[in-house]
Design a protein around this motif. Structure first.
Motif, PDB file in Angstrom:
ATOM      1  N   LYS A  27     107.965 140.955  91.103  1.00 32.22           N
ATOM      2  CA  LYS A  27     107.155 141.047  92.119  1.00 32.22           C
ATOM      3  C   LYS A  27     106.020 142.223  91.351  1.00 32.22           C
ATOM      4  O   LYS A  27     104.771 142.006  91.712  1.00 32.22           O
ATOM      5  N   LEU A  28     106.552 142.958  90.636  1.00 36.07           N
ATOM      6  CA  LEU A  28     105.606 143.865  89.967  1.00 36.07           C
ATOM      7  C   LEU A  28     104.534 143.310  89.089  1.00 36.07           C
ATOM      8  O   LEU A  28     103.265 143.548  89.150  1.00 36.07           O
ATOM      9  N   GLU A  29     105.055 142.534  88.400  1.00 33.21           N
ATOM     10  CA  GLU A  29     104.228 141.628  87.521  1.00 33.21           C
ATOM     11  C   GLU A  29     102.995 140.974  88.222  1.00 33.21           C
ATOM     12  O   GLU A  29     101.942 140.936  87.728  1.00 33.21           O
ATOM     13  N   LYS A  30     103.305 140.182  89.296  1.00 33.91           N
ATOM     14  CA  LYS A  30     102.667 139.513  90.115  1.00 33.91           C
ATOM     15  C   LYS A  30     101.545 140.396  90.473  1.00 33.91           C
ATOM     16  O   LYS A  30     100.497 139.970  90.744  1.00 33.91           O
ATOM     17  N   ALA A  31     102.052 141.403  91.312  1.00 30.90           N
ATOM     18  CA  ALA A  31     101.153 142.271  91.863  1.00 30.90           C
ATOM     19  C   ALA A  31     100.038 142.803  91.023  1.00 30.90           C
ATOM     20  O   ALA A  31      98.977 143.049  91.445  1.00 30.90           O
ATOM     21  N   GLU A  32     100.349 143.205  89.698  1.00 31.64           N
ATOM     22  CA  GLU A  32      99.735 143.866  88.709  1.00 31.64           C
ATOM     23  C   GLU A  32      98.658 142.951  88.386  1.00 31.64           C
ATOM     24  O   GLU A  32      97.202 142.992  88.257  1.00 31.64           O
ATOM     25  N   ALA A  33      98.918 141.575  88.229  1.00 34.10           N
ATOM     26  CA  ALA A  33      98.000 140.331  88.026  1.00 34.10           C
ATOM     27  C   ALA A  33      97.113 140.245  89.109  1.00 34.10           C
ATOM     28  O   ALA A  33      95.739 139.927  88.702  1.00 34.10           O
ATOM     29  N   ARG A  34      97.616 140.260  90.331  1.00 35.69           N
ATOM     30  CA  ARG A  34      96.677 140.138  91.303  1.00 35.69           C
ATOM     31  C   ARG A  34      95.605 141.259  91.403  1.00 35.69           C
ATOM     32  O   ARG A  34      94.385 141.158  91.832  1.00 35.69           O
ATOM     33  N   ILE A  35      96.009 142.533  91.352  1.00 39.90           N
ATOM     34  CA  ILE A  35      95.102 143.892  91.234  1.00 39.90           C
ATOM     35  C   ILE A  35      94.083 143.533  90.083  1.00 39.90           C
ATOM     36  O   ILE A  35      92.715 143.533  90.277  1.00 39.90           O
ATOM     37  N   LYS A  36      94.556 142.944  88.909  1.00 43.74           N
ATOM     38  CA  LYS A  36      93.549 142.848  88.008  1.00 43.74           C
ATOM     39  C   LYS A  36      92.411 141.779  88.372  1.00 43.74           C
ATOM     40  O   LYS A  36      91.210 141.932  88.058  1.00 43.74           O
ATOM     41  N   TYR A  37      93.086 140.523  88.778  1.00 42.42           N
ATOM     42  CA  TYR A  37      91.870 139.710  89.365  1.00 42.42           C
ATOM     43  C   TYR A  37      91.129 139.890  90.610  1.00 42.42           C
ATOM     44  O   TYR A  37      89.900 139.800  90.308  1.00 42.42           O
ATOM     45  N   LEU A  38      91.589 140.950  91.303  1.00 41.23           N
ATOM     46  CA  LEU A  38      90.801 141.599  92.546  1.00 41.23           C
ATOM     47  C   LEU A  38      89.645 142.415  91.958  1.00 41.23           C
ATOM     48  O   LEU A  38      88.679 142.479  92.388  1.00 41.23           O
TER      49      LEU A  38
END
Length: 142
Positions: A109-120
């Motif tokens: 979940k953390l990995e997915k959230a960090e990837a989303r933050i980077k994308y945004l």
């Protein structure tokens, strides 16, 4: 998606067949019992055309290719899941598809959230650059 489109008369004829669960204008849903019987007969050496003709289907109406592809799918399911795989409906809500976020571990979940933050963040930077370019273009016009 099939290129064959069934008219009202053809749908009525197909629905009368005891091996058919339902019919739409493009698809036939077969009963689980027929699928299991067809796969077993096919593994014993019968061809798709012979199986479907003996089951009361008009191959001119449904098309040989539809019978062959259906039997191929059922064989694959039978080999991976056995009879239970053909008995249960695998499409729709109960299907196994992309895993939901509920099934993910905390690390995932953390990995997915960090990837989303980077994308945004990257998207935001791009929008800022685009906005600056638009302002420059407006200044040049006037």
């Amino acid at each position: 998606m099939s290129k064959i489109i069934f008219n009202e008369h053809q749908r009525q004829v197909l629905e009368k067949n005891p091996n058919v669960a339902s019919v739409s204008d493009r698809a036939i849903q077969y009963t689980a019992e027929f699928k299991i019987r067809a796969v077993k007969e096919n593994l014993a050496g019968k061809g798709p055309a012979q199986i479907f003709i003996e089951a009361g289907f008009d191959l001119e109406m449904i098309g040989l290719k539809k019978a062959q592809s259906a039997l191929s799918r059922w064989r694959t399911t039978y080999k991976t899941s056995g009879e239970p795989g053909l008995l249960e409906e695998r499409r729709g809500k109960g299907s196994t598809g992309r895993p939901t976020s509920k099934q993910l571990s905390a690390e995932k979940k953390l990995e997915k959230a960090e990837a989303r933050i980077k994308y945004l963040e990257a998207e935001l930077e791009l929008l800022k650059k685009l906005e600056a370019l638009e302002r420059q273009a407006k200044k040049r016009r006037f």
